[in-house]
Design an enzyme around this catalytic site. Structure first.
Site, PDB file in Angstrom:
ATOM      1  N   ASP A  13      -2.249   3.983  -0.863  1.00 14.62           N
ATOM      2  CA  ASP A  13      -0.974   4.679  -1.070  1.00 14.62           C
ATOM      3  C   ASP A  13      -0.490   4.504  -2.505  1.00 14.62           C
ATOM      4  O   ASP A  13      -0.129   5.472  -3.182  1.00 14.62           O
ATOM      5  CB  ASP A  13       0.095   4.130  -0.111  1.00 14.62           C
ATOM      6  CG  ASP A  13      -0.035   4.709   1.295  1.00 14.62           C
ATOM      7  OD1 ASP A  13      -0.695   5.756   1.454  1.00 14.62           O
ATOM      8  OD2 ASP A  13       0.538   4.113   2.233  1.00 14.62           O
ATOM      9  N   GLU A  72      -7.076   9.143  -0.913  1.00 18.90           N
ATOM     10  CA  GLU A  72      -8.477   9.127  -0.431  1.00 18.90           C
ATOM     11  C   GLU A  72      -9.418   8.615  -1.517  1.00 18.90           C
ATOM     12  O   GLU A  72     -10.338   7.848  -1.239  1.00 18.90           O
ATOM     13  CB  GLU A  72      -8.904  10.516   0.041  1.00 18.90           C
ATOM     14  CG  GLU A  72      -8.106  11.078   1.208  1.00 18.90           C
ATOM     15  CD  GLU A  72      -7.966  10.122   2.376  1.00 18.90           C
ATOM     16  OE1 GLU A  72      -8.801   9.212   2.531  1.00 18.90           O
ATOM     17  OE2 GLU A  72      -6.989  10.263   3.137  1.00 18.90           O
TER      18      GLU A  72
END
Ligand SMILES: [Zn+2]
Length: 689
Positions: A593, A529
């Site tokens: 990621d 995030e």
């Protein structure tokens, strides 16, 4: 920009005919409420496949056991660690709601609302008795439409009561891209029944067949509304023709990742020029927006096509289109035959799901969707202990510190851009678990004997709540997900990262286990995030949440060169059949990621700096960090759903969110002693952050 988005379509009314025949006398275990959460550790050895070579296929090594032990349930399009945890949360919420539905005295205002909503929703007999009747009011309004001039006022009403973007377009509020402190009106594209514009445009055999099946579905729905077969078929053709016109003028999902393509401010005088055949003042009036604010028109070309459609379409055809969307939007809340027909196309054909969800899942999801913070409060009181908030917040600040250090040592970025990046990082707000201030639902009237009315009133309440923000000061404390949600997100305009209580539970965050799998799993999600603030989309917003370039041209070029490495890498991966990942669509997620796990690894190394760590289950601590990461992504998916995701989902499939990432981390190769030349070691690893 959510990390792991799962769509849970509101669907289901008991079982299909085939399933009824095979229904066991005792309800299956998953068809009873939970009073306690089942425990699965965040590193689960039986979920691994130790016969696989971690340097050959790390996803298989970490998730091979899980895939065998967790076949896709008949009512799901895919199954995953996240999906399973969401179902556990749903079963827990079911217990709460069932208790509140039975309780008649001593309930708080919110408890009355969610308990009675659930009771009304579970009353299948009442829905059957009503049949199509709840839809008659909207159909009557549409039939009474006398002229095109009266369309805007009717559309405002239909959109507000249904919350459906299928009525020609979508309208609401949003922060101004140019000034994030301001909330403005936001007009977006919409008007389609199929999931995305390419379904109307593509000419491959698979899409042609789906389009034909969609036409048949729309025909059947018109039949349910009472049209004779030939009329129903003609009406379906009209709907397809109109939706195709709107689809052709709509942006592709990949283009919608560019915020500049969605930012077009229109002042009052400019609206007429945009849509001479649609009177915005008449649309705003019933929405209480008589002041006629300035608005962002996300896709002007779409609105030009909408206006062309209005000018060239007969009043009768406009009504036909509205009738279809009224029935389509109401189907989940009507009697079984409507829900069956909707399931048959949208779940069975489009996603490959064999069997409908049981009614309770449908009802729990509705309460979560429409009264989510009232239900979320009950969930947090029972299932989210304060120490959890403290420990996950600590991990978050450690990962932010890791990012600060990571930015400082980047070789490709100038000092000027680094200063801006750290400034942005320092202003990111961490939201953990649940909102500080709960939403007030006192304005929603929920009745125990009126399910359809509850849906409409709660939907209109939320619509009005969104519209009431226009022109008011921004509420920075607001959350975009409910507390039981198994997901997380970064919002570039709020510049905040959000982790609902639902995602901070085993097997994702596991207070019983040590740091290695927890930093790999939840640490990886927090890093993910955070990295969204600096992915190809997020990096275009500054610390204040404004769409403003803060990069030197050389640093922007350096960033693009590094991200192109990821675009080229993921484009090689196959989703299903011969469909490759659309790696420009998944770029932001793939960057997040990789960056996320690198940051989590740095934070974990700092956390364990002076600790003596031992091997467990034949895995050393480094190996446990990576298996802990991979096991969030274990999943099984139906091929139909994979095809849908390839067109619409900005996330790569789980297998590549693991394998595509570890090939780029020398730390992984070292942990498992993988050599160059083996599949899990890239000869030229990509790295952005
Ligand atoms: Zn994400």
């Amino acid at each position: 920009m959510q990390t792991r988005r799962w769509s849970f379509f509101l669907a289901a009314l008991l079982c299909t005919a085939a399933a009824q025949a095979a229904e066991p006398a005792v309800a299956p275990a998953e068809d009873r409420p939970l009073t306690e959460f089942p425990y699965t550790p965040s590193l689960d050895v039986p979920s691994m496949d130790r016969s696989a070579d971690p340097c050959g296929d790390f996803y298989q090594y970490s998730c091979g056991g899980w895939m065998v032990h967790n076949p896709i349930p008949a009512d799901q399009a895919s199954w995953s660690v996240y999906g399973k945890l969401y179902q556990d949360n749903q079963r827990y919420l079911w217990g709460i709601l069932d208790g509140l539905a039975r309780q008649s005295a001593g309930r708080s205002g919110n408890q009355q609302k969610i308990g009675d909503y659930f009771a009304a929703c579970m009353d299948v007999a009442a829905a059957e008795k009503l049949g199509r009747q709840p839809l008659d009011a909207a159909l009557g309004q549409i039939a009474a439409l006398k002229s095109r001039q009266a369309l805007p006022a009717l559309l405002a009403q239909l959109q507000l009561n249904s919350g459906d973007s299928g009525y020609f377009f979508s309208f609401g509020s949003n922060q101004d891209y140019g000034d994030a402190t301001q909330v403005i009106a936001y007009a977006d594209a919409g008007g389609l029944g199929l999931p995305e514009r390419d379904y109307y445009v593509d000419k491959d055999a698979h899409t042609l067949k789906l389009r034909d099946q969609y036409r048949q579905h729309v025909t059947k729905v018109f039949g349910q509304l009472g049209d004779a077969p030939d009329v129903a078929a003609r009406n379906a053709a009209t709907v397809l023709r109109m939706e195709t016109q709107l689809a052709r003028a709509s942006l592709k999902p990949v283009d919608r990742r560019d915020p500049y393509k969605l930012y077009h401010m229109y002042q009052r005088a400019a609206w007429r020029g945009l849509t001479p055949h649609f009177d915005w003042a008449a649309f705003f009036q019933p929405l209480g927006l008589a002041e006629a604010p300035a608005m962002n028109v996300a896709e002007p070309e779409f609105y030009a096509a909408f206006d062309g459609l209005l000018a060239s379409t007969s009043l009768a055809d406009l009504k036909t289109y509205l009738r279809w969307h009224a029935a389509h939007s109401a189907a989940p809340y009507l009697s079984k035959s409507f829900e069956d027909e909707r399931f048959d196309f949208f779940d069975h054909t489009l996603r490959g799901v064999p069997q409908q969800k049981p009614r309770w899942k449908h009802c729990v999801a509705q309460v979560d969707n429409l009264l989510g913070e009232a239900l979320g409060r009950e969930f947090v009181d029972r299932a989210f202990a304060p120490p959890l908030k403290t420990s996950t917040l600590k991990m978050t600040t450690q990962i932010e510190q890791a990012m600060r250090e990571d930015i400082e040592q980047l070789s490709w970025m100038s000092a000027a851009t680094k200063r801006q990046a750290v400034g942005k990082l320092d202003t990111i707000v961490n939201k953990i678990g649940y909102p500080d201030r709960w939403r007030d639902y006192s304005g929603v009237d929920v009745r125990r004997d009126d399910h359809f009315g509850n849906v409409q009133r709660a939907t209109a309440f939320e619509g009005r709540r969104q519209l009431a923000k226009i022109g008011k000061p921004l509420d920075r404390a607001e959350w975009g997900m409910t507390p039981p949600t198994v997901n997380a997100y970064y919002n570039p305009q709020m510049n905040d990262i959000n982790f609902p209580a639902g995602v901070l539970q085993p097997p994702l965050y596991d207070p019983k286990l040590d740091d290695a799998p927890n930093y790999g799993n939840t640490g990886g999600t927090i890093g993910h995030e955070l990295t969204h603030a600096f992915d190809d989309e997020g990096r275009q917003f500054n610390a204040a949440g404004n769409l403003k370039d803060w990069w030197t041209p050389a640093d922007a070029a350096g960033f693009k060169e590094r991200t192109q490495c990821i675009v080229d890498q993921y484009a090689k991966y196959v989703v299903v059949d011969d469909i490759h990942i659309n790696s420009k669509l998944t770029l932001g997620e793939d960057i997040a990621d990789l960056g996320g796990l690198i940051l989590a690894h740095i934070a974990w190394r700092a956390q364990i700096a002076n600790a003596h760590l031992e091997d467990r289950d034949g895995l050393n601590p480094e190996q446990r960090f990576f298996v802990g990461y991979a096991q969030w992504a274990c999943n099984n998916e139906r091929p139909e759903n994979m095809r849908l995701h390839a067109k619409t989902d900005p996330h790569s499939p789980g297998r590549y969110r693991v394998n595509g990432l570890v090939v780029n981390m020398p730390e992984f190769a070292q942990a498992f002693a993988c050599k160059v030349g083996q599949p899990m070691v890239s000869p030229k690893p990509c790295r952005v952050w």
